[in-house]
Enzyme design. Structure first.
Site, short mmCIF file in Angstrom:
data_model
loop_
_atom_site.label_atom_id
_atom_site.label_comp_id
_atom_site.label_asym_id
_atom_site.label_seq_id
_atom_site.Cartn_x
_atom_site.Cartn_y
_atom_site.Cartn_z
CG ASP A 56 50.62 29.68 146.97
OD1 ASP A 56 50.69 29.49 148.20
OD2 ASP A 56 51.60 29.63 146.21
CE1 TYR A 113 53.93 26.50 149.06
CE2 TYR A 113 52.57 26.54 147.08
CZ TYR A 113 53.31 27.21 148.05
OH TYR A 113 53.43 28.57 148.00
CD GLU A 172 55.55 33.27 142.84
OE1 GLU A 172 54.39 33.14 142.41
OE2 GLU A 172 56.45 32.44 142.61
#
Length: 621
Positions: A162, A322, A570
């Site tokens: 991810d 998420y 990130e």
């Protein structure tokens, strides 16, 4: 009777018929001797027969409008022919001799950034990497995913990590594949022109091959799907190794990676269905694979509709990282893609049901997040997608009413992106604050840029010069200007004069929050805690994470290039998917003008014969 003397004087001729020839000859001779000859006449007499015969009579060529000496004419024609042969010979030499063509104009900054943005997906691959992966510091990783889990016991190798960790979150991963496929469907010719079509199709297939592993894709009815591989929650303390506690290269992971399944997850299932359905259109020329994707999409969407529920229950790992707020928007979004992939009107009926739109938030105009397109809220994207259907096919009754509503609301969303309406704040440097000043703003900005650019292309393809915001008319150039302003900010036109895409430009983040990029590729295996020193060091990452768009600046245009602060540094799979889509939509290809592909998305849709509306009820007095 008088005649003319051939020597120049008059001559009287006797009329006597009896005169003999000798008499006439003597008379002529006598007359000739009586006068003096001039020089010309004397030269004639002195010249012998041979001299007069030696002179050649000149020859002429009559061209109609002009008479030329034959010699001059022949010389002229010969000269012209000779010159023609000579010029032809020179031209033949010029053509046959190899020569360098002028170099093509350099690609624009959006195309250059796009090449790099796609490479981020190469760096995020999990499983056995292809030889041509192109990221030297990456290798095969997590080759036992799924097989080592006591409940799943099947291969879940592959897919994408991810972000800066090694977790495989299926929810944002599926959305990322949908976005990449959407961009290919609309701008396939552009991808082909810049030499990236095969690359992005390979990336999409890498993702969809993994998604097909996460459920029983051979069945028509399923009862569970995989939600994620790996764990990231560290809130409970302790030192139990997991994907967030440990700082190590994916290639060196040796701890257990649990698999999370769900049995009622409408949002995840519908998003996965959308990903497979959109990819089936991308791969429509490969019928076997396309049909396999459609079959899997049907099973997923059916499962999502029957087993209602959110995939991220409170307190779960999914909810922490998420969280899904609703599944109604996925029903609309997934239903639209299912309709385009199959042509089955039942999916369009679901996507355009008034109750569905209401639950999805289509009428929540006062909501602060209205019009913000994300991996969680797909409604703005679904409305643009279904506006496309109305613009180009206009299916009419019974879909027209809700399609018109979606079209009008898409216009409103586009208006909200414009600074003049103050729907969202902008930083002083010009970045739209779609997440209202919270961290990680760039992922939302690129999604809005993509929708704005794409919608402007839709309008132009429909011969519509613009749209209305209340009484004011705006041209499509206004939308493109907004989209460019956001990408320009991200690529370096900002107060810090830095690019937020790693490897692009002269100044970009050197310390992305990313385990693989921050640990040297030196053959040394660093364990769970062994990589902490690389996390904490202030030195730049030894490996360049080319194409990664970091989280971005704060609401004051400030940025801290600090590895441990993921809110600044990130990158994520979902963010880069939006970036790729926005870049290809705005890329200016020097070899020609490329708009959207109007028809490919409708390849499975049967010809439209709108059902007439029901007759009015009988008149009653």
């Amino acid at each position: 009777m008088f005649g003319r003397d051939p020597w120049g004087g008059p001559l009287e001729i006797s009329n006597a018929d009896s005169a003999t020839d000798d008499d006439r000859s003597r008379d002529l001779d006598r007359a000739a001797l009586m006068r003096q000859l001039d020089e010309t006449q004397q030269s004639w007499l002195l010249a012998g027969p041979g001299d007069q015969a030696g002179k050649k009579k000149k020859k002429y060529v009559d061209l109609g409008c002009i008479v030329l000496d034959r010699k001059i004419f022949m010389w002229t024609v010969g000269t012209i022919l000779g010159l023609g042969v000579f010029i032809g010979f020179i031209m033949m030499i010029v053509k046959l001799v190899p020569h360098k063509k002028p170099p093509p104009p350099p690609p624009d900054q959006y195309t250059q950034a796009l090449h790099k943005a796609l490479m981020f997906f190469n760096a995020q691959r999990s499983g056995p990497l292809p030889k041509h992966n192109g990221v030297s510091w990456r290798g095969n990783s997590c080759m036992k995913d799924g097989l080592s889990d006591s409940t799943t016991r099947r291969s879940l190798v592959g897919g994408f990590y991810d972000a800066g960790d090694a977790i495989k979150f299926n929810y944002p991963m599926a959305w990322s594949m949908t976005m990449l496929s959407w961009s290919v469907i609309e701008y396939k010719a552009k991808y082909e022109a810049i030499g990236e079509l095969d690359h992005i199709k390979e990336l999409i297939k890498w993702g969809t091959d993994y998604i097909l592993k996460t459920f029983n894709s051979s069945a028509d009815t399923i009862d569970r799907i995989v939600a994620q591989v790996g764990v990231g929650d560290t809130s409970k303390g302790g030192s139990q190794p997991n994907d967030h506690y440990c700082w190590m290269r994916p290639e060196d992971i040796d701890y257990k990676r649990p698999v999370t399944e769900c049995h009622s997850c409408s949002d995840l299932a519908s998003e996965m269905a959308a990903a497979l359905a959109a990819a089936s259109i991308v791969f429509k020329d490969s019928k076997t694979y396309s049909d396999k994707l459609v079959k899997g999409a049907k099973a997923l969407y059916k499962f999502g509709r029957l087993q209602r529920g959110r995939y991220s229950p409170n307190g779960s790992d999914q909810a922490i990282f998420y969280n899904s707020t609703s599944y109604w928007d996925e029903f609309v979004w997934g239903g639209a893609w299912m309709y385009f992939a199959t042509g089955n009107n039942s999916y369009l009926t679901i996507a355009t049901a008034p109750g569905m739109a209401k639950h999805a938030g289509a009428y929540w105009f006062g909501s602060p997040n209205y019009g913000v397109f994300t991996w969680d809220d797909k409604l703005p994207g679904a409305q643009v997608l279904l506006s496309r259907l109305r613009l180009f096919l206009s299916p009419g009754y019974p879909y027209e009413e809700i399609l018109r509503t979606f079209h009008n609301q898409t216009d409103n969303v586009m208006c909200s992106y414009l600074p003049v309406f103050n729907s969202f704040n902008f930083t002083k440097g010009g970045l739209i604050q779609l997440n209202h000043g919270r961290p990680q703003p760039l992922q939302y900005a690129v999604n809005a840029a993509f929708l704005a650019s794409l919608y402007s292309d839709y309008l132009e393809a429909a011969d519509t010069p613009g749209w209305y915001c209340g009484p004011n008319f705006y041209t499509t150039d206004v939308l493109r200007k907004f989209a460019r302003s956001q990408l320009d900010y991200i690529l370096g036109k900002n107060p810090l004069k830095m690019s937020y895409v790693v490897g692009f430009g002269n100044k970009y983040p050197k310390r992305p929050h990313h385990r693989g990029a921050s640990i040297p590729h030196n053959g040394v295996k660093y364990g769970c805690k062994g990589g902490f020193k690389w996390r904490e060091t202030k030195k730049a990452n030894p490996n360049i994470l080319v194409g990664a768009m970091v989280a971005g600046p704060d609401k004051h245009d400030g940025f801290k290039d600090v590895r441990t602060n993921y809110n600044y540094t990130e990158p994520t799979l979902a963010a880069n998917a939006g970036l790729v889509a926005a870049l290809i939509s705005l890329a200016d290809i020097p070899t020609g003008r490329y708009g959207i592909d109007k028809n490919t998305i409708f390849s499975a849709v049967p010809p439209m014969f709108p059902t007439p509306p029901p007759p009015p009820s009988a008149w009653k007095p």
